[in-house]
Design a protein around this motif. Structure first.
Motif, PDB file in Angstrom:
ATOM      1  N   ALA A  61      -6.918  -9.326  72.095  1.00  0.00           N
ATOM      2  CA  ALA A  61      -7.987 -10.324  72.077  1.00  0.00           C
ATOM      3  C   ALA A  61      -9.335  -9.656  71.824  1.00  0.00           C
ATOM      4  CB  ALA A  61      -8.010 -11.096  73.390  1.00  0.00           C
ATOM      5  N   VAL A  62      -9.549  -8.493  72.425  1.00  0.00           N
ATOM      6  CA  VAL A  62     -10.790  -7.749  72.198  1.00  0.00           C
ATOM      7  C   VAL A  62     -10.860  -7.284  70.744  1.00  0.00           C
ATOM      8  CG1 VAL A  62     -12.042  -5.633  72.779  1.00  0.00           C
ATOM      9  CG2 VAL A  62     -11.055  -7.035  74.605  1.00  0.00           C
ATOM     10  N   VAL A  63      -9.753  -6.765  70.227  1.00  0.00           N
ATOM     11  CA  VAL A  63      -9.713  -6.313  68.828  1.00  0.00           C
ATOM     12  C   VAL A  63     -10.007  -7.476  67.890  1.00  0.00           C
ATOM     13  CG1 VAL A  63      -8.195  -5.447  67.011  1.00  0.00           C
ATOM     14  CG2 VAL A  63      -8.181  -4.362  69.269  1.00  0.00           C
ATOM     15  N   ARG A  64      -9.403  -8.603  68.152  1.00  0.00           N
ATOM     16  CA  ARG A  64      -9.622  -9.786  67.313  1.00  0.00           C
ATOM     17  C   ARG A  64     -11.097 -10.191  67.302  1.00  0.00           C
ATOM     18  NH1 ARG A  64      -6.367 -12.667  69.833  1.00  0.00           N
ATOM     19  NH2 ARG A  64      -4.495 -12.167  68.634  1.00  0.00           N
ATOM     20  N   THR A  65     -11.734 -10.116  68.471  1.00  0.00           N
ATOM     21  CA  THR A  65     -13.156 -10.446  68.582  1.00  0.00           C
ATOM     22  C   THR A  65     -14.003  -9.481  67.764  1.00  0.00           C
ATOM     23  OG1 THR A  65     -12.800 -11.357  70.801  1.00  0.00           O
ATOM     24  CG2 THR A  65     -15.056 -10.772  70.217  1.00  0.00           C
ATOM     25  N   ALA A  66     -13.653  -8.200  67.795  1.00  0.00           N
ATOM     26  CA  ALA A  66     -14.410  -7.200  67.041  1.00  0.00           C
ATOM     27  C   ALA A  66     -14.254  -7.394  65.538  1.00  0.00           C
ATOM     28  CB  ALA A  66     -13.961  -5.799  67.437  1.00  0.00           C
ATOM     29  N   VAL A  67     -13.039  -7.688  65.090  1.00  0.00           N
ATOM     30  CA  VAL A  67     -12.813  -7.927  63.667  1.00  0.00           C
ATOM     31  C   VAL A  67     -13.635  -9.125  63.204  1.00  0.00           C
ATOM     32  CG1 VAL A  67     -11.092  -8.617  61.961  1.00  0.00           C
ATOM     33  CG2 VAL A  67     -10.540  -6.842  63.643  1.00  0.00           C
ATOM     34  N   LYS A  68     -13.695 -10.159  64.026  1.00  0.00           N
ATOM     35  CA  LYS A  68     -14.505 -11.326  63.696  1.00  0.00           C
ATOM     36  C   LYS A  68     -15.980 -10.963  63.614  1.00  0.00           C
ATOM     37  CE  LYS A  68     -15.822 -15.885  65.529  1.00  0.00           C
ATOM     38  NZ  LYS A  68     -15.660 -16.829  66.678  1.00  0.00           N
ATOM     39  N   ALA A  69     -16.460 -10.156  64.573  1.00  0.00           N
ATOM     40  CA  ALA A  69     -17.876  -9.777  64.589  1.00  0.00           C
ATOM     41  C   ALA A  69     -18.226  -8.880  63.409  1.00  0.00           C
ATOM     42  CB  ALA A  69     -18.215  -9.082  65.904  1.00  0.00           C
ATOM     43  N   GLY A  70     -17.305  -7.978  63.041  1.00  0.00           N
ATOM     44  CA  GLY A  70     -17.569  -7.071  61.932  1.00  0.00           C
ATOM     45  C   GLY A  70     -17.624  -7.762  60.586  1.00  0.00           C
ATOM     46  N   LYS A  71     -16.915  -8.858  60.444  1.00  0.00           N
ATOM     47  CA  LYS A  71     -16.950  -9.698  59.241  1.00  0.00           C
ATOM     48  C   LYS A  71     -16.683  -8.921  57.957  1.00  0.00           C
ATOM     49  CE  LYS A  71     -20.283 -12.809  61.432  1.00  0.00           C
ATOM     50  NZ  LYS A  71     -21.674 -13.340  61.436  1.00  0.00           N
ATOM     51  N   GLY A  72     -15.923  -7.857  58.077  1.00  0.00           N
ATOM     52  CA  GLY A  72     -15.606  -7.075  56.891  1.00  0.00           C
ATOM     53  C   GLY A  72     -16.744  -6.217  56.383  1.00  0.00           C
ATOM     54  N   LYS A  73     -17.890  -6.229  57.076  1.00  0.00           N
ATOM     55  CA  LYS A  73     -19.057  -5.469  56.635  1.00  0.00           C
ATOM     56  C   LYS A  73     -19.180  -4.119  57.345  1.00  0.00           C
ATOM     57  CE  LYS A  73     -21.662  -9.663  55.530  1.00  0.00           C
ATOM     58  NZ  LYS A  73     -22.887 -10.469  55.814  1.00  0.00           N
ATOM     59  N   LEU A  74     -18.646  -4.033  58.552  1.00  0.00           N
ATOM     60  CA  LEU A  74     -18.660  -2.795  59.317  1.00  0.00           C
ATOM     61  C   LEU A  74     -17.228  -2.383  59.645  1.00  0.00           C
ATOM     62  CD1 LEU A  74     -21.432  -3.371  62.026  1.00  0.00           C
ATOM     63  CD2 LEU A  74     -21.604  -1.960  59.991  1.00  0.00           C
ATOM     64  N   PRO A  75     -16.914  -1.092  59.606  1.00  0.00           N
ATOM     65  CA  PRO A  75     -15.575  -0.672  60.015  1.00  0.00           C
ATOM     66  C   PRO A  75     -15.339  -0.948  61.499  1.00  0.00           C
ATOM     67  CG  PRO A  75     -16.993   1.229  59.636  1.00  0.00           C
ATOM     68  CD  PRO A  75     -17.748   0.035  59.159  1.00  0.00           C
ATOM     69  N   VAL A  76     -14.169  -1.467  61.815  1.00  0.00           N
ATOM     70  CA  VAL A  76     -13.773  -1.747  63.186  1.00  0.00           C
ATOM     71  C   VAL A  76     -12.593  -0.846  63.526  1.00  0.00           C
ATOM     72  CG1 VAL A  76     -12.849  -3.462  64.786  1.00  0.00           C
ATOM     73  CG2 VAL A  76     -14.564  -4.136  63.081  1.00  0.00           C
ATOM     74  N   LEU A  77     -12.775   0.010  64.533  1.00  0.00           N
ATOM     75  CA  LEU A  77     -11.728   0.933  64.965  1.00  0.00           C
ATOM     76  C   LEU A  77     -11.175   0.483  66.309  1.00  0.00           C
ATOM     77  CD1 LEU A  77     -13.307   4.426  64.151  1.00  0.00           C
ATOM     78  CD2 LEU A  77     -12.278   2.748  62.607  1.00  0.00           C
ATOM     79  N   ALA A  78      -9.860   0.435  66.416  1.00  0.00           N
ATOM     80  CA  ALA A  78      -9.210   0.102  67.681  1.00  0.00           C
ATOM     81  C   ALA A  78      -8.832   1.388  68.399  1.00  0.00           C
ATOM     82  CB  ALA A  78      -7.963  -0.736  67.428  1.00  0.00           C
ATOM     83  N   GLY A  79      -9.231   1.497  69.662  1.00  0.00           N
ATOM     84  CA  GLY A  79      -8.837   2.633  70.471  1.00  0.00           C
ATOM     85  C   GLY A  79      -7.364   2.557  70.826  1.00  0.00           C
ATOM     86  N   VAL A  80      -6.666   3.680  70.654  1.00  0.00           N
ATOM     87  CA  VAL A  80      -5.235   3.746  70.952  1.00  0.00           C
ATOM     88  C   VAL A  80      -5.056   4.726  72.107  1.00  0.00           C
ATOM     89  CG1 VAL A  80      -2.929   4.246  70.048  1.00  0.00           C
ATOM     90  CG2 VAL A  80      -4.697   3.290  68.534  1.00  0.00           C
ATOM     91  N   ALA A  81      -4.856   4.178  73.300  1.00  0.00           N
ATOM     92  CA  ALA A  81      -4.730   4.991  74.511  1.00  0.00           C
ATOM     93  C   ALA A  81      -3.539   4.475  75.302  1.00  0.00           C
ATOM     94  CB  ALA A  81      -6.010   4.906  75.347  1.00  0.00           C
ATOM     95  N   GLU A  82      -2.357   4.894  74.886  1.00  0.00           N
ATOM     96  CA  GLU A  82      -1.120   4.407  75.498  1.00  0.00           C
ATOM     97  C   GLU A  82      -0.419   5.551  76.231  1.00  0.00           C
ATOM     98  OE1 GLU A  82      -0.495   1.122  75.297  1.00  0.00           O
ATOM     99  OE2 GLU A  82      -2.324   0.919  74.115  1.00  0.00           O
ATOM    100  N   THR A  83       0.619   5.209  76.979  1.00  0.00           N
ATOM    101  CA  THR A  83       1.311   6.228  77.772  1.00  0.00           C
ATOM    102  C   THR A  83       2.440   6.914  77.016  1.00  0.00           C
ATOM    103  OG1 THR A  83       2.710   4.486  78.722  1.00  0.00           O
ATOM    104  CG2 THR A  83       0.748   5.136  79.974  1.00  0.00           C
ATOM    105  N   THR A  84       2.903   6.317  75.924  1.00  0.00           N
ATOM    106  CA  THR A  84       3.944   6.942  75.101  1.00  0.00           C
ATOM    107  C   THR A  84       3.616   6.735  73.624  1.00  0.00           C
ATOM    108  OG1 THR A  84       5.392   5.014  74.839  1.00  0.00           O
ATOM    109  CG2 THR A  84       5.676   6.333  76.851  1.00  0.00           C
ATOM    110  N   THR A  85       4.206   7.554  72.805  1.00  0.00           N
ATOM    111  CA  THR A  85       4.024   7.410  71.362  1.00  0.00           C
ATOM    112  C   THR A  85       4.586   6.075  70.880  1.00  0.00           C
ATOM    113  OG1 THR A  85       4.197   9.818  71.130  1.00  0.00           O
ATOM    114  CG2 THR A  85       4.458   8.495  69.131  1.00  0.00           C
ATOM    115  N   LYS A  86       5.722   5.669  71.429  1.00  0.00           N
ATOM    116  CA  LYS A  86       6.333   4.393  71.044  1.00  0.00           C
ATOM    117  C   LYS A  86       5.391   3.230  71.314  1.00  0.00           C
ATOM    118  CE  LYS A  86      10.407   1.501  71.902  1.00  0.00           C
ATOM    119  NZ  LYS A  86      11.700   1.398  72.656  1.00  0.00           N
ATOM    120  N   PHE A  87       4.768   3.227  72.489  1.00  0.00           N
ATOM    121  CA  PHE A  87       3.837   2.149  72.826  1.00  0.00           C
ATOM    122  C   PHE A  87       2.638   2.172  71.878  1.00  0.00           C
ATOM    123  CE2 PHE A  87       5.234   2.310  77.559  1.00  0.00           C
ATOM    124  CZ  PHE A  87       6.445   1.742  77.213  1.00  0.00           C
ATOM    125  N   ALA A  88       2.182   3.366  71.522  1.00  0.00           N
ATOM    126  CA  ALA A  88       1.051   3.486  70.600  1.00  0.00           C
ATOM    127  C   ALA A  88       1.400   2.875  69.242  1.00  0.00           C
ATOM    128  CB  ALA A  88       0.660   4.949  70.433  1.00  0.00           C
TER     129      ALA A  88
END
Length: 307
Positions: A61-88
């Protein structure tokens, strides 16, 4: 693979209501204020964003909000901080479907990986996406260290294009530049050595204090990129009493408190975190009140000349 990532990328706070539920409208307002201040991109669900305190669907939901705010004009990076590689990998696939422009990837949390495990993790996630990746190196917070030599070895992964250097050792930036040349976009990762990181070769900055003081943080870094170091350091000295808290174990509490004091968000954190109280709160309030009182006039923008 090249990525035109430069200037200040906020390590965005995640806004909560008083009951600790997500406040997405508040997040959108906050993002819009930072975009108006001239940031270079948006980074969500990192350490300052309390990634590990969010449910999987809340992260999206946070990522979706950021993509909407960026409007394709600014790069939006999602932080990937998971406990396993599979979850990432699973999380990254979901973020990619939402339209992110890239990822800021941490080592796996909880288990402190050995160097060969760290390398396998980063290579595996890099090969699972065509999107560009920034590796976030923060050995003090997360245990595993990505050394300059390891970055050199990872240079054969074409979509690992950037790194956030948060070891607190300013020498690391120069060491990486000497070993890897211009292979990576180097992001300053600690608020209190941003200008120094530019002198060593950084071209971008994942910042916490920009949540509370976006115009000043953007001006400081843009001036440094433009070689106007005296002007950049003048702002840096003004921010110094605040950015020293970036090295405190409660840096999330402090960044949210400063953001609240600046009128740009809530200080609410999720349990087990508690709001600042007692003498710690009084000291932090005195510091931020003085910074608000002495807020500097900013010089003419340097950003466009630096890009």
């Amino acid at each position: 693979m090249a990525a035109a990532w430069t200037r200040v990328f906020p390590a965005l706070t995640t806004q909560f209501k008083d009951d600790e539920s997500l406040d997405l409208p508040a997040m959108e307002r906050h993002m819009e204020a930072l975009i108006e201040a001239g940031i270079g991109g948006l980074t969500v669900c990192g350490s300052v964003g309390e990634n590990y305190a969010l449910e999987p669907e809340e992260k999206l939901a946070v990522v979706r909000t950021a993509v909407k705010a960026g409007k394709g004009k600014l790069p939006v990076l999602a932080g990937v901080a998971e406990t396993t590689t599979k979850f990432a990998l699973r999380y990254m696939a979901s973020c990619e479907a939402l339209g992110v422009d890239g990822f800021m990837v941490l080592p796996t949390l909880i288990y402190k990986t050995q160097p060969d495990e760290t390398m396998r993790h980063f290579r595996t996630v890099a090969r699972a996406t065509k999107l560009p990746i920034m590796i976030y190196n923060n050995p003090i917070a997360y245990g595993g260290d990505v050394t300059p030599e390891m970055f050199k070895a990872l240079a054969d992964e074409p979509n690992i294009v950037a790194l956030k250097e948060s070891s607190t050792d300013i020498r690391r930036v120069l060491q990486i530049k000497m070993l890897c040349g211009d292979r990576y976009v180097i992001f300053a990762g600690m608020d209190d050595i941003a200008v120094e990181s530019v002198l060593a070769g950084a071209k971008a900055f994942v910042a916490g204090i920009v949540n509370a003081f976006p115009r000043e943080a953007v001006a400081m870094f843009d001036l440094a990129l433009a070689g106007r170091y005296d002007e950049a350091m003048a702002i840096n000295r003004w921010l110094a009493p605040l950015v020293r808290y970036d090295n405190d174990p409660r840096f999330v509490h402090y960044m949210k408190f400063f953001t609240m004091k600046a009128g740009l968000g809530s200080e609410t954190v999720r349990l087990p975190r508690l709001p600042l109280s007692g003498e710690d709160r009084r000291r932090a309030e005195a510091v931020v009140d003085e910074c608000l009182r002495t807020r500097p006039s900013l010089p003419k923008p340097a950003a466009r000349a630096a890009e």
